[in-house]
Design a protein around this motif. Structure first.
Motif, PDB file in Angstrom:
ATOM      1  N   ASN A  14      38.873  41.803  38.839  1.00  0.00           N
ATOM      2  CA  ASN A  14      37.476  41.365  38.759  1.00  0.00           C
ATOM      3  C   ASN A  14      36.550  42.500  38.307  1.00  0.00           C
ATOM      4  O   ASN A  14      35.553  42.283  37.618  1.00  0.00           O
ATOM      5  N   ALA A  15      36.889  43.743  38.716  1.00  0.00           N
ATOM      6  CA  ALA A  15      36.011  44.872  38.399  1.00  0.00           C
ATOM      7  C   ALA A  15      36.046  45.266  36.931  1.00  0.00           C
ATOM      8  O   ALA A  15      35.047  45.734  36.364  1.00  0.00           O
ATOM      9  N   ILE A  16      37.191  45.091  36.245  1.00  0.00           N
ATOM     10  CA  ILE A  16      37.320  45.629  34.878  1.00  0.00           C
ATOM     11  C   ILE A  16      37.489  44.567  33.810  1.00  0.00           C
ATOM     12  O   ILE A  16      37.533  44.897  32.632  1.00  0.00           O
ATOM     13  N   CYS A  17      37.593  43.276  34.200  1.00  0.00           N
ATOM     14  CA  CYS A  17      37.925  42.249  33.195  1.00  0.00           C
ATOM     15  C   CYS A  17      36.855  42.137  32.109  1.00  0.00           C
ATOM     16  O   CYS A  17      37.154  41.759  30.978  1.00  0.00           O
ATOM     17  N   ASP A  18      35.581  42.466  32.426  1.00  0.00           N
ATOM     18  CA  ASP A  18      34.507  42.330  31.445  1.00  0.00           C
ATOM     19  C   ASP A  18      34.143  43.653  30.757  1.00  0.00           C
ATOM     20  O   ASP A  18      33.197  43.715  29.968  1.00  0.00           O
ATOM     21  N   LEU A  19      34.871  44.735  31.052  1.00  0.00           N
ATOM     22  CA  LEU A  19      34.601  46.036  30.425  1.00  0.00           C
ATOM     23  C   LEU A  19      35.223  46.098  29.040  1.00  0.00           C
ATOM     24  O   LEU A  19      36.110  45.303  28.679  1.00  0.00           O
ATOM     25  N   ASP A  20      34.761  47.097  28.239  1.00  0.00           N
ATOM     26  CA  ASP A  20      35.399  47.253  26.932  1.00  0.00           C
ATOM     27  C   ASP A  20      36.790  47.860  27.109  1.00  0.00           C
ATOM     28  O   ASP A  20      37.177  48.295  28.189  1.00  0.00           O
ATOM     29  N   GLU A  21      37.513  47.928  25.988  1.00  0.00           N
ATOM     30  CA  GLU A  21      38.913  48.323  26.054  1.00  0.00           C
ATOM     31  C   GLU A  21      39.093  49.731  26.618  1.00  0.00           C
ATOM     32  O   GLU A  21      39.976  49.994  27.441  1.00  0.00           O
ATOM     33  N   ALA A  23      37.079  51.523  28.585  1.00  0.00           N
ATOM     34  CA  ALA A  23      36.752  51.607  30.010  1.00  0.00           C
ATOM     35  C   ALA A  23      37.848  50.979  30.870  1.00  0.00           C
ATOM     36  O   ALA A  23      38.189  51.469  31.949  1.00  0.00           O
ATOM     37  N   ARG A  24      38.399  49.843  30.374  1.00  0.00           N
ATOM     38  CA  ARG A  24      39.506  49.206  31.091  1.00  0.00           C
ATOM     39  C   ARG A  24      40.686  50.166  31.232  1.00  0.00           C
ATOM     40  O   ARG A  24      41.277  50.327  32.308  1.00  0.00           O
ATOM     41  N   GLU A  25      41.030  50.829  30.104  1.00  0.00           N
ATOM     42  CA  GLU A  25      42.197  51.702  30.100  1.00  0.00           C
ATOM     43  C   GLU A  25      42.005  52.884  31.046  1.00  0.00           C
ATOM     44  O   GLU A  25      42.934  53.306  31.752  1.00  0.00           O
ATOM     45  N   ALA A  27      40.172  52.944  33.743  1.00  0.00           N
ATOM     46  CA  ALA A  27      40.281  52.469  35.121  1.00  0.00           C
ATOM     47  C   ALA A  27      41.729  52.206  35.504  1.00  0.00           C
ATOM     48  O   ALA A  27      42.171  52.502  36.628  1.00  0.00           O
TER      49      ALA A  27
END
Length: 924
Positions: A14-21, A23-25, A27
């Motif tokens: 839930n915390a990273i699903c809407d971040l860009d690629e 930022a996701r990586e 995290a």
């Protein structure tokens, strides 16, 4: 996936699903590897799903869990048996402890769907609440944990009882109030531990053996320092039982449960104390369904006042505690003034009078004696006149009864008079005499309805002896129709019982139950409490009708009441014997074989005490004991009992009889089920020969004997005899039995399987599909019987080269297979094994054949020939693998050695096994 692990996965997703690629990586790199891996998989699947299907993220989360629990699954020390409840939060299963320590049943609540943080907190709170509550009238928390897919579950005490309102219907009002007081004790105990239930209603209170237990703390709340005011179920409630503060989302307190108990009081006593309340009274509207006035159905002023105070809209106006509410209910039981009513002098005086009436009556007696002396002469005169009038009425009734009896006697004598014109040239058949008598009743006895009704019932009884069941049913109907116009309720009850017995024999169980229920209601209303002759037969008939439909919980108390009545009148009488026999059959069908044996042994002892040890009654009871032994797989004990009974029948009958045919068939069935079909076949053939002479080849009874012969012949590998016997038996059954009869459809299904074994798939098609359609119509698509039909149809499709269709069919029913009997499960794995082999997956096929063998062996025992025969499919498949697989020939040789004495000489199974050993496999 464990619950806490799942929660961490969900939180990171839930915390990273809407971040860009990038930022996701970042995290994911920083996260623990055991959490990052499943989150990365979810993100990849979310991207693919968004492009192609636009599936919501919640369905992706659902992919983390396995399928829902199903019967047969093991949760910790528990094995699920069946689902017994389903709601918004989850499902409840009946389960059995399976860790080997001791026998125990439990109810397991499993959270359904994707377990959200709120749902997890909800179940955790329920577990916390139940852990606080250890009370004899609150269902106990036994265990808890999480399934393999991360779904949390609670294990609670299993209560095999009835909802409080259902159980209370059969109880007098004082008993209902005592049950309510017991429930109050449980609620008060919870309040003392700062727990409010919030959902008090009859469905959440089960009564088992007279003991009420409070269940389902699913929306309960905590008070004090552990209060959960922010719980997500704050607005959960049951309409009709929820307090005003629950309905508007207000603050909940112990007064909430007091409101529920007030509504519960109205439920328990309103049904029997119903009285219309005028619109001008304090009770308000007279609409029973109005949620704002749940007490207006109560006619008793004190109980209505208690319920009204408990269900006041303002919590402050209700009782201060559950104990105060219970105390007022107990005051009603003790005939003391209740606090809910204003303490007027008149009311208090009435209550004083109710409690102390014996003393006051003694004091008043002296005064009345003095006053009564002056009236004695007048009273004596009045009594003398009344007695004279009553004597005249009794004389008139006796004269009328004597005249009616004389008319019936003269009528029947005229029917059987040898000088009747139709008697010329020989003896008239009884059936003809009965038909002539029935034709004369309306014309010759017009205006005498009581006599007409008795004659219709008497002649219907004769038709029953002549096995003319439909004619007997019709004439009992005429008798009952006339009887309804007369004021003779106990005679009507007797004739309803007689018709129920006829209808029951024709397998119309629902109609028989309706007659039996009406008969018992008439008896309960009009017979005296000590009228055993009226009460016991009504209880026995309804109890028998119910257990024959599988309604054992309702049947059992009725049969036990009948036994108590009959034993009070004549401990060794025929009535007691009839009820003991019915109880033996009831427990046999339940099944509870030890209990069945106990009652049948009591019946045998009764006959021995009363000098009837060498009688048909004794041997019939011994025969019943043998059948119970057989069902319990005590085959040696069963055979011994049945052979002793059979010897007694032969000695008493002195020849062939239809009864002897049934006894032969019963003995043969036990021998057959014990694995000695070859030894059973001669006994079956003797029974069939007697049945042909004594029952007629077109009768259903004869067809049943043929079916038993077919079963043994099939097991012994004599498929020719099995096919012929089924083909001859089915027409009479289809003519006499309703199309949805379970036994008929099982026989028709077995006939189709024999046709498949004989290599006649096209002949098997019609009975297979007809049976399936009837089972779906009468029992439902998901019934065990419909599932068994699907397995048979898949076997037909396998035989007719429709492998893909058969595979799809088996896949569709896979989840329902664990609910089947072991032998039927084995049939499923056998068909699936051959389909696996057709797809070239030999190892999967052998695994399925192994499952079928194990199930058969567990069901029948290691030594049973059918357990060895279950290995034939594996031998066929192994032998089909070519010379490098000698295992098939070796297994075939082992099977032939063990099956040699169990198969008829010309059995195709024997020939096939020999071929597998010497010449190679038969083609599938």
């Amino acid at each position: 996936m464990e619950v806490d692990h799942y929660a961490r996965v969900k939180a990171l997703f839930n915390a990273i699903c809407d971040l860009d690629e990038a930022a996701r990586e970042a995290a994911l790199t920083a996260a623990d590897a055991s959490i990052a891996a499943p989150v990365r998989a979810l993100l990849e699947r979310e991207q693919a799903t968004t492009r192609h299907v636009q599936r919501p993220v919640v369905s992706l989360l659902a992919s983390l869990r396995d399928d829902d629990c199903k019967p047969g699954d093991v949760l910790g020390a528990w094995t699920l048996i069946e689902r017994i409840g389903h709601g918004g939060m989850g499902s409840v299963y009946r389960a059995r402890r399976s860790d080997g320590h001791f026998e125990q049943l439990a109810a397991i609540k499993v959270l359904r769907g994707v377990p959200s943080a709120e749902a997890l907190a909800h179940l955790a709170r329920e577990r916390q609440i139940l852990a606080r509550l250890s009370h004899p009238h609150i269902a106990r928390l036994l265990d808890g944990g999480a399934t393999a897919s991360g779904h949390p579950y609670l294990v609670m005490e299993y209560v095999d009882g009835q909802p409080l309102d259902v159980y209370a219907r059969a109880q007098p009002v004082p008993a209902r109030l005592r049950l309510l007081v017991t429930v109050c004790e449980a609620v008060s105990f919870a309040h003392q531990r700062l727990v409010i239930h919030c959902d008090i209603k009859p469905a959440n209170i089960l009564v088992a053996s007279g003991r009420p237990l409070l269940l389902d703390f699913g929306i309960a709340r905590l008070l004090g320092p552990d209060a959960d005011a922010g719980a997500d179920d704050a607005h959960a409630f049951t309409p009709g039982y929820a307090s005003p503060e629950q309905r508007v989302g207000g603050t909940l307190s112990t007064a909430t449960d007091i409101y529920g108990l007030g509504v519960l009081l109205a439920d328990l006593v309103g049904a029997d104390l119903v009285r219309a309340v005028p619109a001008t009274t304090d009770a308000g509207s007279t609409d029973d369904a109005a949620p704002s006035a749940p007490t207006q159905r109560i006619a008793d002023a004190e109980l209505r006042a208690i319920a009204t105070r408990a269900t006041a809209d303002d919590p402050a106006q209700r009782y201060a505690s559950v104990d105060a509410f219970a105390a007022d209910v107990q005051r009603v039981l003790r005939r003391e003034p209740v606090q809910a009513l204003a303490g007027s002098r008149g009311y208090i005086a009435r209550k004083y009078l109710q409690r102390h009436w014996p003393w006051l009556a003694t004091a008043a007696l002296f005064l009345l004696t003095v006053a009564g002396f002056t009236l004695r002469v007048v009273a004596d005169r009045d009594r003398a006149e009344a007695a004279e009038r009553q004597a005249l009425q009794e004389r008139d009734r006796a004269v009328q009864a004597q005249a009616s009896s004389r008319q019936i006697s003269e009528f029947l004598v005229s029917v059987f008079d040898g000088s009747h014109p139709d008697a010329v040239g020989g003896e008239i058949p009884t059936s003809t005499l009965v038909a002539q008598a029935l034709a004369r009743i309306d014309s010759e006895l017009a205006g005498q309805p009581a006599t007409q009704a008795e004659l219709y019932a008497t002649l219907a009884g004769v038709q029953l002896v002549l096995a003319r069941h439909e004619d007997a049913r019709a004439n009992y109907g005429k008798a009952i129709a006339i009887q309804r116009s007369l004021d003779r309720p106990l005679v009507l009850a007797r004739q309803l019982i007689q018709r129920a017995d006829v209808i029951k024999r024709a397998f119309a169980k629902n109609e028989a139950e309706a007659d039996a229920r009406e008969a018992l209601a008439l008896v309960e209303r009009h017979a005296t409490s000590d009228d055993v002759a009226a009460r016991a037969p009504a209880l026995l008939m309804l109890g028998t009708t119910l257990y024959e439909q599988g309604k054992h919980a309702e049947a059992e108390p009725l049969l036990l009441r009948a036994l108590a009545l009959e034993e009070s009148r004549a401990p060794d009488g025929d009535g007691t014997a009839a009820v003991l026999s019915a109880l033996g059959l009831h427990y046999q069908s339940k099944p509870d074989y030890p209990a069945s044996e106990r009652y049948i042994e009591r019946l045998l002892a009764l006959y021995a005490r009363s000098g009837r040890k060498d009688s048909k009654d004794y041997y019939e009871a011994l025969d019943l004991l043998g059948s119970t032994y057989g069902l319990a797989r005590r085959y040696d004990d069963a055979e011994h009992a049945l052979r002793e009974a059979l010897a007694g029948y032969r000695r008493l009958d002195g020849g062939d009889s239809a009864d002897l045919a049934w006894r032969l068939s019963q003995l043969a069935r036990v021998i057959d089920n014990g694995g000695r079909s070859i030894d059973a076949i001669p006994l079956y053939r003797e029974a069939v020969a007697i049945g042909a002479k004594k029952m007629g080849t077109a009768s259903t009874s004869y067809s049943i004997l043929l079916n038993n012969l077919a079963i043994a012949s099939r097991r012994a590998g004599d498929f020719d005899t099995a096919e012929q016997s089924y083909a001859q038996a089915l027409p009479a059954m289809q003519k006499d039995w309703p199309a949805d009869n379970k036994i008929l459809n099982r026989i028709r299904h077995d006939y189709a399987l024999v046709l498949l074994q004989r290599g006649k798939p096209e002949a098997a098609r019609a009975p297979l599909f007809e049976t399936y359609a009837m089972r779906v119509k009468s029992l439902g698509e998901n019934s065990n019987e419909a599932t068994i039909s699907q397995i048979g149809i898949a076997d037909y499709e396998l035989a007719t080269r429709q492998a893909e269709q058969a595979w799809s069919r088996l896949q569709a029913i896979a989840e329902r297979v664990p609910a089947l009997e072991a032998i039927d499960q084995a049939g499923y794995y056998r068909v699936r094994g051959w389909l696996q082999a057709r797809h070239g997956d030999t190892e999967a096929a052998l695994a399925d054949f192994g499952r079928a063998e194990t199930l058969t062996r567990e069901a029948l025992g290691e030594a049973n020939p059918r357990s060895w025969l279950a290995q034939l499919d594996r031998a066929r498949l192994l032998a089909s693998q070519g010379p490098t697989r000698a295992d098939g020939a070796a297994l075939a040789a082992t099977l032939l050695q063990h099956l040699d004495s169990a198969l008829v000489a010309e059995s195709p199974i024997r020939r096939e096994l020999t071929g597998l050993i010497t010449r190679g496999p038969r083609q599938q």
